[in-house]
Design a protein around this motif. Structure first.
Motif, PDB file in Angstrom:
ATOM      1  N   HIS A 137      -8.261  -9.104   3.067  1.00  0.00           N
ATOM      2  CA  HIS A 137      -7.615  -7.425   3.001  1.00  0.00           C
ATOM      3  C   HIS A 137      -6.387  -7.569   2.379  1.00  0.00           C
TER       4      HIS A 137
ATOM      5  N   HIS B 223       2.068  -7.314   3.431  1.00  0.00           N
ATOM      6  CA  HIS B 223       2.209  -6.230   4.236  1.00  0.00           C
ATOM      7  C   HIS B 223       1.996  -6.679   5.725  1.00  0.00           C
ATOM      8  N   ASP B 224       1.132  -7.197   5.919  1.00  0.00           N
ATOM      9  CA  ASP B 224       0.650  -7.286   7.238  1.00  0.00           C
ATOM     10  C   ASP B 224       0.910  -8.685   8.226  1.00  0.00           C
TER      11      ASP B 224
ATOM     12  N   ASP C 235      -3.077   0.166   1.426  1.00  0.00           N
ATOM     13  CA  ASP C 235      -3.724  -0.463   2.775  1.00  0.00           C
ATOM     14  C   ASP C 235      -4.841   0.411   3.202  1.00  0.00           C
TER      15      ASP C 235
ATOM     16  N   ASN D 231      -8.788  -0.203   3.902  1.00  0.00           N
ATOM     17  CA  ASN D 231      -9.350   0.081   5.368  1.00  0.00           C
ATOM     18  C   ASN D 231     -10.466   1.064   5.189  1.00  0.00           C
TER      19      ASN D 231
HETATM   20 MN    MN Z   1      -3.290  -3.743   6.246  1.00  0.00          MN
END
Ligand code: MN
Length: 733
Positions: free
Chosen positions: A62, A86-87, A153, A157
């Motif tokens: 991801h 980012h996560d 992002d 998703n």
């Molecule tokens: Mn994410």
């Protein structure tokens, strides 16, 4: 030209790896820091190593795909690295400090920004709320690259949304339509916007989405032929007239826009004529207008459809010429004319401005602020309420904060707003009784400054009332005017009570009775005699000092029966004076009136808790005596007022005690220890000896109430060698 529609999901057979990413970045940014990208990948892989996505694949895919989208937008290395990371802070044990240490403050700040936005959830699709929510995201982002990462992002998703449970699919797709595709549009990222919209349509209205797909497919051959015919005709005409570099493309509009058009005009698919849009890209602005003229000479333009976004660009910087003509077969076709640079801005919007610019001095700040300045300038000219610019301006310069109610509504406040502003925005009563607030579950004082994204819950107490200090705390004009209004009413009530008290006293001196005068209507008549409506108005006029109580008396009784007493005038002036001077610290209450000028009599030196009485002095407010004070028995009883300690206000008073004891070494130390052990300060100590070898000590101590004084005295009495302890209330002679 083959016809392409946005695929529901991108085929991801062969997993996109870190080296694919590195080479993608290198295409546009050959000097980009490849090692930093690889390092971020190792960091993120380690952090996410135990996590899987709903699809079952390793989680790292991801962030890698998000970074890929950012790299496709040709963004700088910092943004691509943020995409990879980012996560990590939100979903893993990795901390912001680690990222700061490994990747520096810039990347840490960007990751932090993305994490903050990811933490807030949007709950209603009401348009006004959605708008505030979008503004909040912008305000919180601070750096526009945070939003670019967040959009990438969301795009990934959405591309993988089919792996989630159906209810979740609909909720996320709806949120995308409400928040993220409008954001993408406003930042001019139209290719991203189109994809988000089509993916959202697929999950929010699958029947429409698949029907459209079917209809497009059915007419595909026909469409493709028509499109390539038109392309060829335009291109031939352009080449004939010297536009050697011109490029012409025809492409179907995206599903969501076709759907919107059908819905808005109530059309069937067959009735939507301009399914295909044509775009002509030329070398210069002049060529744009020239090509437009050529096309208009080829086919008849439809009146009212020409738009010049080159002369007047759209708010998000979009520039092009638009026209609709009656093309071959009488079919209407839409054509856009633009330069390659305009095309770049049209497709990538603000991302184009964030692209890595090799060799240019100060690439980041200059770019950012040029962009913003243009944004602000254009906004000034446009004055179109539907356009976005003002919002962007406000938010990027962080002039507003966006606050959640406990129910998830978003409210907008000016920078520096406090819980009081929030409370008054909810309801006047909520504001008037506000004693504090919980911000994100934590207690904060009234003057606490709110930040975007805070959830605020107001705490109320029925006994709370606004005061003048609140005016310094609030930012909104609504809160200010409500507080002023309350204070005005309160002052009026105070003057009413004050007026009644003064009049009552004067009447008594004259053997009148206020109650009976009220009953028999004589006061009402007096009020009317002063051209006032009623008795309360009379009271408040007396309280404000507009009418003297003496004047009221003259209206009640014939002048010759008056006993001229100087004091009557004096008394009233004193009360007025007292009300005016109103010290901030008032520790006694007079019949519910506070804000009185109060002093403590030195003759009996009362301390909180003592039974007290007030004496109305001439020009020095009310002096407070103990009820036992001999001076009180000598005073004019008409000038005495009932008072009481206001125990909600802590006040420290000096009290004096006199200790007689044996003159033995260490006794003074013992005594001061005992006093200090009670948390009582000694401000003064004086020691003397008597002829019979006794010591006499005078202590001045600071106490907050009489019970602590009593305790000090009884403890001292328990010390061996102490003969007597007494409180001194008379002035030392
Ligand atoms: Mn994410």
């Amino acid at each position: 030209m083959p016809l392409a529609t946005t695929p529901p999901t991108k085929p991801q057979k062969k997993a996109f790896g870190i080296e694919d990413l590195v080479s993608l970045v290198s295409q546009h940014n050959p000097t980009g820091d490849k090692e930093l990208i690889r390092k971020a990948f190792r960091f993120s892989t380690e952090a996410h190593k135990d996590q899987k996505r709903s699809s079952g694949e390793p989680f790292i895919n991801h962030p890698l795909e998000v970074a890929r989208i950012l790299a496709e937008f040709q963004l700088d290395t910092v943004t691509v690295v943020t995409g990879i990371l980012h996560d990590t802070v939100e979903d893993t044990v990795a901390t912001l400090e680690q990222i700061q240490k490994e990747f520096g403050p810039e990347i840490a700040a960007l990751v932090d920004g993305v994490t903050k936005i990811s933490k807030i959830t949007f709950q209603t699709s009401e348009e006004k709320q959605a708008e505030n929510f979008r503004k909040m995201i912008l305000a919180m982002a601070k750096d526009l690259r945070v939003i670019l990462v967040k959009l990438a992002d969301r795009l990934h998703n959405m591309r993988t949304l089919h792996h989630l449970r159906p209810e979740k699919q609909v909720a996320i797709a709806q949120e995308t339509l409400d928040i993220y595709s409008p954001l993408a549009n406003r930042l001019g990222l139209s290719s991203l916007k189109r994809e988000l919209e089509d993916l959202s349509l697929r999950f929010t209205k699958p029947e429409i989405y698949y029907k459209l797909m079917e209809q497009v497919a059915k007419k595909l051959k026909e469409r493709e032929k028509y499109t390539s015919d038109v392309e060829a005709m335009i291109l031939a005409a352009l080449k004939d007239h010297g536009y050697q570099d011109a490029a012409v493309t025809g492409r179907p509009k995206h599903f969501y826009s076709i759907h919107k058009k059908m819905e808005k005009r109530n059309l069937t698919y067959d009735q939507v004529y301009d399914i295909t849009g044509f775009r002509i890209i030329v070398n210069s602005v002049e060529q744009c207008y020239g090509a437009l003229g050529l096309v208009h000479s080829l086919w008849t333009p439809v009146p009212g459809r020409f738009k010049d976004y080159i002369a007047i660009p759209k708010a998000n910087f979009y520039q092009s010429l638009h026209t609709t003509v009656v093309g071959p077969g009488g079919e209407r076709i839409e054509i856009q004319f633009r330069t390659a640079q305009m095309h770049e801005t049209a497709e990538r919007g603000i991302a184009a401005h964030w692209a890595y610019k090799e060799g240019k001095e100060d690439p980041k700040e200059t770019e950012k602020f040029t962009w913003l300045n243009r944004l602000v300038e254009w906004n000034r000219d446009l004055k179109d309420p539907n356009e976005f610019l003002e919002t962007v301006k406000l938010d990027l310069f962080s002039e507003d904060v966006y606050i959640f109610t406990p129910k998830g509504q978003v409210m907008e406040f000016p920078q520096g707003a406090t819980p009081l502003d929030f409370a008054y925005a909810i309801h006047t009563d909520v504001g008037n009784h506000c004693i504090g607030a919980k911000v994100n579950g934590r207690m904060v004082p009234l003057k606490h400054k709110l930040k975007s994204g805070d959830t605020v819950e107001v705490l109320n107490s029925p006994s709370q009332r606004p005061n003048k200090d609140w005016l310094k705390i609030v930012k909104t004009s609504r809160a200010k005017s409500k507080i002023r209004q309350f204070i005005k009413v309160e002052e009026h009530e105070k003057s009413l009570a004050m007026g009644e008290m003064i009049l009552d006293r004067e009447l008594k001196r004259d053997s009148h009775n206020l109650k009976s005068l009220l009953k028999d209507g004589s006061l009402q008549k007096v009020a009317e005699g002063f051209s006032l409506k009623n008795v309360p108005d009379l009271f408040s006029s007396i309280g404000y000092g507009k009418i003297s109580a003496k004047k009221v008396l003259t209206k009640l009784a014939p002048p010759e029966q008056q006993q001229p007493k100087q004091e009557t005038q004096g008394l009233q002036r004193i009360f007025e004076e007292a009300a005016k001077k109103a010290p901030a610290r008032h520790v006694v209450k007079v019949k519910g009136i506070d804000d009185l000028l109060v002093r403590f009599a030195r003759c009996c030196n009362p301390v909180p808790g003592d039974s007290v009485v007030g004496f109305v002095t001439r020009g020095r407010g009310i002096s407070v005596h103990t009820r036992k004070c001999p001076k009180i028995f000598d005073s004019d009883p008409h000038r005495l007022v009932d008072i009481d300690w206001d125990l909600t206000k802590k006040t420290e008073r000096n009290a004096k005690i006199r200790v007689v004891c044996d003159d033995r070494p260490g006794l003074l130390a013992d005594m001061s220890k005992v006093i200090r052990d009670q948390n009582v300060n000694i401000t003064r100590a004086q020691i003397g000896t008597t002829k019979d070898k006794k010591a006499v000590c005078h202590f001045t101590i600071q106490i907050t109430d009489v019970s602590s004084l009593r305790k000090v005295i009884s403890t001292l009495e328990g010390i061996p060698g102490i003969i007597s302890v007494e409180r001194i209330q008379k002035k030392q002679s």
